[in-house]
Design a protein around this motif. Structure first.
Motif, PDB file in Angstrom:
ATOM      1  N   THR A   1      27.668  42.915  49.311  1.00 37.78           N
ATOM      2  CA  THR A   1      28.623  44.020  49.355  1.00 37.78           C
ATOM      3  C   THR A   1      29.128  44.274  50.766  1.00 37.78           C
ATOM      4  O   THR A   1      30.090  44.987  50.972  1.00 37.78           O
ATOM      5  CB  THR A   1      27.997  45.330  48.821  1.00 37.78           C
ATOM      6  OG1 THR A   1      26.822  45.602  49.562  1.00 37.78           O
ATOM      7  CG2 THR A   1      27.675  45.220  47.367  1.00 37.78           C
TER       8      THR A   1
ATOM      9  N   TYR B   1      32.051  41.716  50.427  1.00 37.86           N
ATOM     10  CA  TYR B   1      33.030  42.020  49.380  1.00 37.86           C
ATOM     11  C   TYR B   1      32.769  43.370  48.744  1.00 37.86           C
ATOM     12  O   TYR B   1      31.629  43.706  48.432  1.00 37.86           O
ATOM     13  CB  TYR B   1      32.952  40.972  48.267  1.00 37.86           C
ATOM     14  CG  TYR B   1      33.586  39.658  48.622  1.00 37.86           C
ATOM     15  CD1 TYR B   1      34.959  39.516  48.544  1.00 37.86           C
ATOM     16  CD2 TYR B   1      32.814  38.584  49.015  1.00 37.86           C
ATOM     17  CE1 TYR B   1      35.558  38.311  48.875  1.00 37.86           C
ATOM     18  CE2 TYR B   1      33.397  37.371  49.346  1.00 37.86           C
ATOM     19  CZ  TYR B   1      34.777  37.244  49.266  1.00 37.86           C
ATOM     20  OH  TYR B   1      35.359  36.070  49.574  1.00 37.86           O
ATOM     21  N   LEU B   2      33.827  44.113  48.539  1.00 40.18           N
ATOM     22  CA  LEU B   2      33.730  45.309  47.713  1.00 40.18           C
ATOM     23  C   LEU B   2      33.373  44.830  46.308  1.00 40.18           C
ATOM     24  O   LEU B   2      34.026  43.941  45.785  1.00 40.18           O
ATOM     25  CB  LEU B   2      35.087  46.021  47.703  1.00 40.18           C
ATOM     26  CG  LEU B   2      35.154  47.391  47.044  1.00 40.18           C
ATOM     27  CD1 LEU B   2      34.429  48.406  47.903  1.00 40.18           C
ATOM     28  CD2 LEU B   2      36.593  47.811  46.880  1.00 40.18           C
ATOM     29  N   PRO B   3      32.318  45.396  45.684  1.00 36.19           N
ATOM     30  CA  PRO B   3      31.859  44.833  44.407  1.00 36.19           C
ATOM     31  C   PRO B   3      32.890  44.935  43.282  1.00 36.19           C
ATOM     32  O   PRO B   3      33.836  45.707  43.360  1.00 36.19           O
ATOM     33  CB  PRO B   3      30.608  45.654  44.088  1.00 36.19           C
ATOM     34  CG  PRO B   3      30.552  46.765  45.047  1.00 36.19           C
ATOM     35  CD  PRO B   3      31.476  46.490  46.165  1.00 36.19           C
ATOM     36  N   ASN B   4      32.640  44.150  42.231  1.00 40.56           N
ATOM     37  CA  ASN B   4      33.581  44.092  41.107  1.00 40.56           C
ATOM     38  C   ASN B   4      33.243  45.113  40.042  1.00 40.56           C
ATOM     39  O   ASN B   4      33.581  44.962  38.889  1.00 40.56           O
ATOM     40  CB  ASN B   4      33.558  42.685  40.490  1.00 40.56           C
ATOM     41  CG  ASN B   4      32.201  42.341  39.924  1.00 40.56           C
ATOM     42  OD1 ASN B   4      31.209  43.002  40.220  1.00 40.56           O
ATOM     43  ND2 ASN B   4      32.142  41.304  39.109  1.00 40.56           N
ATOM     44  N   GLU B   5      32.547  46.162  40.437  1.00 41.50           N
ATOM     45  CA  GLU B   5      32.091  47.160  39.480  1.00 41.50           C
ATOM     46  C   GLU B   5      33.264  47.999  38.970  1.00 41.50           C
ATOM     47  O   GLU B   5      34.109  48.430  39.746  1.00 41.50           O
ATOM     48  CB  GLU B   5      31.108  48.074  40.200  1.00 41.50           C
ATOM     49  CG  GLU B   5      29.982  48.558  39.356  1.00 41.50           C
ATOM     50  CD  GLU B   5      28.917  49.167  40.251  1.00 41.50           C
ATOM     51  OE1 GLU B   5      28.149  48.393  40.852  1.00 41.50           O
ATOM     52  OE2 GLU B   5      28.887  50.396  40.361  1.00 41.50           O
TER      53      GLU B   5
END
Lengths: 471, 405
Positions: free
Chosen positions: B28, B31-35
């Motif tokens: 994280t 990358y900004l998570p894919n949540e």
């Protein structure tokens, strides 16, 4: 002594009523208007005919369904499908005439969906018309119950379907919606003045208090000419249009009191039932969102399949989320899902299930933020945004303080009440004002939450716990 | 196959495993998570905790850089007093910066290395995500210690501070005390000789005094802080301008008031720091200073009194000596350990400022009272909030009484 006391009580209540009668101008100062792309154009199309309809008992929160019909049964519009286990008289009726083809169940045999295949020829059960002016509250109440429109009346505390046994202190209706992309009520309610008036008069007979309606403009609203109501003007950003905000600013719910709330659109269905004796599931909904090719209004029916509407409106991309209701409080629905009983719009926005490189520290121009931490939405207050469903960060413990208060207009401490709900401290929840709130009041605090906490879920669980423990 | 896809695969592979939090913390970071949203609002604002913490770090970077120059400057100026004649000309030099790198970078590395190791360990053992709180703590710690603090002391203090100050309460968001100040307090009480006096604030001073004691023929290096001088009723050798700009001995990051003010404005502008706390702390400090000035002008206290020196400081000068400004801007505003209601913040900040100056004046042995005052108010913050909430609760009950009367 006793007489004196009674006199004092009478005097006091009279004073309170006097104070409440006044029509007020409210100004909401705390809040946030979310400007999104894909607003519905003011043109109404007829929704393509739907073959399948479905009723989802989960929409009627805390109503345990007891089925009245079996698979294969023939039903007409207005025929009861199930009633509430808690109160036999609260019935949910069919929005369509046809054959009940399936009852889908989930874990523990909970009913997920009751599916009805529509007939070509629609038949409607006629309850007979009722003269609202000359009927008393009880007659009207039993008509609303048997006609299946009772579930449209919700109550606070607990934000559930109203209990018919309890008389409400007041009834509150918001005459506009300030939610993102929400339909313009004055537009969708145009031409329905007769039905609205019938419903409002009927409601006014069921409370000792008043029917309060909050509108943007006291002069130009559809409610301006209505009788038997108290009209209030409400200015300010979202959540000004939430009925909870209006209650909080006019006369908050106290312990032991009950008030009823209704969606303005549902008044039309109630009014039509009283005037014609027929349950008319028709409603004008907005189909909006940045993923919709031609966002506009549709003349749709409760429980109808969304397939046709979405196909007709068209989509800009494949990976989308369809939402029954607005993007702040609505419920996720599969693409081939059904229109909710309570929804006044369908929102379609892009799914955000993708990673973003250095998304946590680079300057951000294309998302809304209430801070200025290298986020620049404060520079363009009128820009319209295309937001997706990404959480923009991971779930964390509560850290920042003072953020929620900026968008939360009620006289309640949002962070503290959320924490009270999380630790299930009933005394604390009650003292801090749980009787006054509904999950939707916490939609904006949830939106701005840096810790990405599920505020509405926390409040919903808290209310459910109180309902179970205190009732 | 890009980096994004590979990392996604790795994430799936680690899912549910013990090491998942450690991997996710690193993932994280890139990358900004894919949540996506699961309940409630389907859209969320752009800010997350990482971004917030990052903003605080950005506000601290100027203080750190200045502290590096200052470490070198104080070292060389202590050897060659003539440098002090023209601080501006002799301050931003490569020599100073290199000396700063040698002395301060190890502090930063130890602070982050040890602290994050403890955080990761707890996250993996307890199976929760690594929370970002330490990103700021790790930056604050090197800024609030003397330059020459031995690294092992720092290590011990950080482990103590993170474990006892934070993790035992449940990690970020649950702690009662500010972790950075817990570390500072631990150092102060465990190794007092390293945290006060006239030797520790300048790099090399302690070693030099040892050499002199061993018989070496050298000039002693002294680096008394201004507060120390006042506390001993000595004359101050620095001008107000030096104090404001920060060309004085002191903890690494606290000396430049100008940069702290810029940092404060940045934090307030970004809405990350609470202006209520910063402002009320300063007001509290000024009022206490005014009271002491009043005592002096009323003639209640003799010039020979050991409190005279600090009591006689003009009230506004309290803000540019010592670390009250740094404490008010970066320490008191820690949202977790501060009061959490807006009203409570006013009271909390005011008392911090008030008590800071009180301790400063009445405790000449250790005249820096800010961190003790903040820790004290950390403990009282929940009580302050309690009474603020009671106000709201009483209002609600009163409304009910009117109705039922």
């Amino acid at each position: 002594m006793k007489q004196e006391e009674d006199l004092i009580i009478k005097f006091a209540t009279a004073n309170i009523n006097l104070y409440r009668i006044m029509s007020k101008d409210i100004k909401v100062r705390k809040g946030l208007d979310l400007r999104l792309k894909g607003e519905a154009e003011k043109a109404i199309s007829n929704a393509p005919k739907s073959k399948t309809f479905a009723i989802k008992p989960s929409e009627f929160h805390l109503v345990t369904p007891k089925l009245l019909v079996k698979e294969g049964a023939k039903v007409k519009v207005g025929d009861p499908i199930f009633y509430s286990k808690a109160n036999k008289e609260v019935k949910i009726v069919s929005p369509v005439s046809g054959t009940l083809t399936a009852i889908e169940r989930g874990a523990k045999r909970v009913i997920l969906k009751i599916v009805i295949e529509a007939d070509a020829q629609q038949e409607v059960t006629d309850f007979g018309s009722l003269s609202v002016e000359s009927s008393d509250g009880d007659t009207i109440k039993s008509r609303l119950l048997e006609g299946g429109v009772w579930p449209f009346i919700k109550q606070r505390p607990y934000d559930v379907v109203a209990d018919p046994e309890t008389a409400p202190r007041d009834i509150f209706i918001s005459g506009f919606s300030s939610a993102p992309l929400a339909p313009d009520y004055d537009f969708v309610l145009k031409g329905k003045e007769k039905e609205l008036q019938a419903a409002l008069t009927a409601l006014s007979k069921m409370t000792a208090g008043k029917v309060h309606v909050g509108v943007r403009d006291k002069k130009s609203s559809v409610f301006s000419s209505m009788r038997n109501i108290e009209l209030h003007s409400v200015a300010g950003p979202h959540p000004a249009g939430n009925v909870g905000t209006q209650i909080g600013m006019l006369a908050p719910v106290n312990k032991g009191e009950t008030i009823w709330t209704l969606e303005a659109q549902n008044l039309v269905i109630i009014g039509e039932l009283l005037l014609t004796g027929r349950f008319n599931p028709e409603r004008i909904i907005a189909v909006a969102g940045s993923s919709v090719k031609t966002p506009k209004y549709y003349r749709a029916a409760l429980g109808m399949s969304l397939n046709g509407i979405i196909k007709d409106a068209g989509l800009n991309e494949d990976n989308v989320r369809v939402i029954n209701g607005n993007v702040l409080t609505g419920v996720k629905e599969p693409m081939d899902g059904f229109l909710s009983y309570y929804a006044n719009m369908i929102s379609v926005i892009p799914e955000g299930d993708d990673y973003e490189f250095f998304g946590w520290n680079k300057p951000i121009f294309n998302k809304i933020s209430t801070s200025r931490a290298l986020t620049f939405s404060w520079m363009q207050p009128n820009k319209k945004y295309e937001l997706n469903t990404n959480t923009n960060g991971e779930h964390r413990a509560f850290v920042l303080t003072g953020k929620y208060e900026e968008v939360f207009p009620l006289d309640i401490y949002p962070l503290q009440i959320l924490k009270a709900c999380m630790i299930q401290d009933l005394d604390e929840m009650e003292a801090m004002g749980m009787y006054e709130v509904a999950p939707e009041d916490f939609a904006l605090t949830e939106f701005v939450c840096v810790s990405k906490q599920p505020h509405q879920e926390i409040i919903r669980k808290g209310l459910d716990l109180m309902y179970k423990e205190i009732g | 196959m890009g980096l994004k896809e590979n990392l996604h695969k790795l994430k799936k592979k680690y899912e549910g495993k013990k090491m998942a939090p450690a991997f996710n913390a690193l993932h994280t970071f890139l990358y900004l998570p894919n949540e996506t949203t699961h309940s409630g609002s389907h859209i969320r604002a752009a800010d997350d905790l990482k971004r917030t913490m990052n903003t605080v770090i950005l506000a601290l970077v100027p203080c750190l850089l200045f502290g590096m120059f200052n470490a070198g400057y104080q070292h060389y100026a202590a050897i060659d007093e003539t440098l002090r004649a023209a601080p501006l000309a002799n301050f931003f030099t490569m020599d100073n910066f290199l000396m700063g790198c040698i002395t301060i970078l190890p502090l930063v590395i130890v602070s982050y290395g040890v602290g994050l190791a403890v955080e990761f360990l707890f996250a993996v053992v307890k199976g929760h995500e690594v929370e970002e709180g330490y990103l700021v703590t790790g930056m604050l710690v090197p800024l609030i210690v003397p330059v020459d603090i031995p690294l092992w002391m720092l290590t011990v203090a950080i482990i103590f501070g993170v474990v006892i100050g934070k993790e035992v309460f449940g990690g970020t968001g649950m702690n009662i005390l500010n972790p950075a100040l817990t570390i500072r307090a631990f150092l102060f009480f465990a190794y007092p000789t390293w945290m006060s006096g006239d030797k520790v604030w300048v790099h090399g001073a302690v070693e030099r005094s040892k050499e002199i004691a061993g018989g070496a023929n050298l000039d002693a290096i002294s680096g008394e802080t201004i507060l120390g001088s006042y506390a001993q009723n000595q004359d101050i050798m620095y001008s107000l301008q030096d104090m404001f700009l920060g060309f004085i001995p002191g903890s690494v990051g606290e000396t430049s008031k100008l940069l702290i003010i810029i940092g404060a404005l940045f934090l307030i502008f970004t809405k990350v720091g609470s202006w209520r706390i910063i402002l009320s702390t300063l007001v509290g400090a000024l009022i206490m200073g005014l009271i002491f000035n009043g005592v002096i002008s009323a003639g209640w206290i003799e010039e020979s009194s050991k409190f005279y020196g600090l009591m006689n400081v003009p009230f506004w000068q309290h803000l540019i000596i010592g670390s009250i400004l740094f404490g008010a801007v970066y320490m008191a505003t820690d949202p977790v350990s501060a009061a959490q209601t807006n009203k409570g913040k006013w009271i909390y900040g005011f008392l911090i400022g008030f008590i800071s100056i009180m301790i400063r004046v009445f405790n000449p042995a250790y005249p820096e009272g800010v961190f003790l005052a903040i820790l004290l108010m950390n403990v009282f913050a929940p009580t302050i909030d309690h009474y603020v909430l009671q106000g709201n609760i009483k209002r609600r009950q009163k409304r009910l009484k009117v109705k039922t009367a």
